[in-house]
Design a protein around this motif. Sequence first.
Motif: not given
Length: 158
Positions: A62-71, A99-102, A138-140
């Motif tokens: 969560a939130p939907a449509g987002t990515l975590g950068l790691a590692p 198209g990822w949100n952020g 924020d990617l939009g």
Amino acid sequence: MIRTLRVADRAPVAALLGAAFAGTEEAGIVAALRLAGDMVLELVAAPEEAPLGYIAFSRMAAPAGTLGLAPLAVHPACQRQGIGAALVREGLDRASARGWNGVFVLGEPAYYARFGFSLAAAAPFGSRWPASHLMALDLGGLEGKGGPLRYAPALEGG
Ligand SMILES: CC(C)(COP(=O)(O)OP(=O)(O)OC[C@H]1O[C@@H](n2cnc3c(N)ncnc32)[C@H](O)[C@@H]1OP(=O)(O)O)[C@@H](O)C(=O)NCCC(=O)NCCS
């Protein structure tokens, strides 16, 4: 020099993570993310055969449509040559194009600010992570959004 990770890169990348972080924990997390199907994008910096740098992006719970950068890791012998920055920029370009949100990252604001990440963008999202190091880009699709933030289980500790 930046390319998508191949299966043959997995063992060298595990060694690279061990060298960069001085331990086996990150390689274990990466393996768990893959196993759970949460890994979305893995890139390596490999000017020749062997990877010198690695970055992973996984689906946030969560939130939907987002990515975590790691590692993110660059071999200790090759740091401060722009390899880390090249990996982050290529990863963000691809995430945006798909198209990822952020994107969220837990790290040093002094390093990640150069890519557009900010503490302020992550502030509306409640999490157990320290607000002093949790950033978002924020990617939009993050504007006006808030609520709980949770990484994939492998990154949340199980
Ligand atoms: C952090 C890391 C990925 C950076 O990769 P890199 O290829 O060395 O970085 P780049 O060459 O793109 O950028 C170097 C710049 O980042 C800065 N930098 C590197 N690590 C930093 C940190 N932890 N905090 C603040 N700035 C940092 C350097 O001072 C340098 O700044 P300058 O260009 O103004 O001199 C690399 O140092 C690494 O693998 N470290 C060990 C693992 C780690 O801590 N990963 C981050 C997890 S969030």
